[in-house]
Write a protein that holds these residues in place. Sequence first.
Motif, short mmCIF file in Angstrom:
data_model
loop_
_atom_site.label_atom_id
_atom_site.label_comp_id
_atom_site.label_asym_id
_atom_site.label_seq_id
_atom_site.Cartn_x
_atom_site.Cartn_y
_atom_site.Cartn_z
N CYS A 32 0.93 -1.16 -0.13
CA CYS A 32 0.02 -0.10 0.14
C CYS A 32 1.01 1.24 -0.07
CB CYS A 32 -0.89 0.02 1.09
SG CYS A 32 -2.01 1.67 1.24
N ILE A 33 0.48 2.14 -0.79
CA ILE A 33 1.55 3.41 -1.06
C ILE A 33 0.59 4.38 -1.01
CG2 ILE A 33 2.93 4.49 -2.69
CD1 ILE A 33 3.56 2.04 -3.99
N GLN A 34 0.75 5.37 0.30
CA GLN A 34 0.09 6.60 0.22
C GLN A 34 0.68 7.72 -0.04
OE1 GLN A 34 -0.74 5.68 4.65
NE2 GLN A 34 -2.74 5.64 4.15
N ASN A 35 0.25 8.94 -0.49
CA ASN A 35 0.69 10.08 -0.73
C ASN A 35 1.75 9.96 -1.99
OD1 ASN A 35 -0.56 11.58 0.97
ND2 ASN A 35 0.83 11.43 2.61
N PHE A 36 1.40 9.31 -2.98
CA PHE A 36 2.19 9.37 -4.22
C PHE A 36 1.80 10.44 -4.94
CE2 PHE A 36 -1.17 6.53 -5.48
CZ PHE A 36 -1.62 6.96 -6.72
N ILE A 37 2.55 11.14 -5.86
CA ILE A 37 2.14 12.34 -6.68
C ILE A 37 1.58 11.71 -8.02
CG2 ILE A 37 3.02 14.38 -7.85
CD1 ILE A 37 5.09 14.65 -5.77
N LYS A 38 2.06 11.08 -8.57
CA LYS A 38 1.40 10.35 -9.90
C LYS A 38 2.01 8.93 -10.07
CE LYS A 38 1.40 11.90 -14.70
NZ LYS A 38 2.41 12.93 -15.66
N LEU A 39 1.15 8.49 -10.84
CA LEU A 39 1.29 7.10 -11.22
C LEU A 39 2.11 7.15 -12.64
CD1 LEU A 39 1.21 3.78 -11.08
CD2 LEU A 39 -1.04 3.73 -12.06
N LEU A 40 3.49 6.89 -12.86
CA LEU A 40 3.99 7.13 -14.08
C LEU A 40 3.96 5.97 -14.97
CD1 LEU A 40 7.43 8.67 -12.47
CD2 LEU A 40 5.62 9.91 -13.45
N ASN A 41 3.92 4.82 -14.59
CA ASN A 41 3.91 3.63 -15.49
C ASN A 41 3.48 2.48 -14.54
OD1 ASN A 41 4.38 2.08 -17.89
ND2 ASN A 41 6.75 1.62 -17.07
N TYR A 42 2.71 1.65 -15.28
CA TYR A 42 2.27 0.40 -14.80
C TYR A 42 1.77 -0.78 -15.73
CZ TYR A 42 -1.26 -2.82 -13.00
OH TYR A 42 -1.80 -4.08 -12.65
N SER A 43 2.56 -1.84 -15.27
CA SER A 43 2.43 -3.16 -16.23
C SER A 43 2.35 -4.03 -14.86
CB SER A 43 3.49 -3.33 -16.99
OG SER A 43 5.00 -3.58 -16.28
N ASN A 44 2.17 -5.57 -15.54
CA ASN A 44 2.03 -6.79 -14.45
C ASN A 44 3.41 -6.89 -13.94
OD1 ASN A 44 3.15 -7.87 -16.77
ND2 ASN A 44 1.79 -9.70 -16.72
N THR A 45 4.60 -6.29 -14.26
CA THR A 45 5.84 -6.47 -13.74
C THR A 45 6.59 -5.31 -12.78
OG1 THR A 45 6.89 -6.06 -15.75
CG2 THR A 45 6.32 -8.44 -15.42
N GLU A 46 5.81 -4.21 -13.14
CA GLU A 46 6.47 -2.83 -12.66
C GLU A 46 5.42 -1.81 -12.46
OE1 GLU A 46 10.59 -1.37 -13.12
OE2 GLU A 46 9.48 0.02 -14.48
#
Length: 95
Positions: A32-46
């Motif tokens: 669980c990550i709180q207070n991130f500014i932006k999700l830059l990249n998402y895939s099933n490995t990263e």
Amino acid sequence: MLIKEISELINSDIKTLMGQVKVVMLGSNVVCIQNFIKLLNYSNTEARFRVKNNELIVSGINLKIAELGSKEIILQGKINKLYYKKEAVNEQNEL
């Protein structure tokens, strides 16, 4: 010992309220990550997140977004690594 642990938790929550990133990992399958500014990249490995003064990277296998809010995310899957892109040079300057 218990008072010190409670004090650290309270201080951690105050920092979270003030915009510091908070990462909670449950075993090796949930983060669980709180207070991130932006999700830059998402895939099933990263998954890469912009956080204050850095970039937070979660890598693993079969990563899935279980919950997503404007500043909070819960990732599930086999988590292999969790790290910041920029390494701290001098710990005294980071505090």
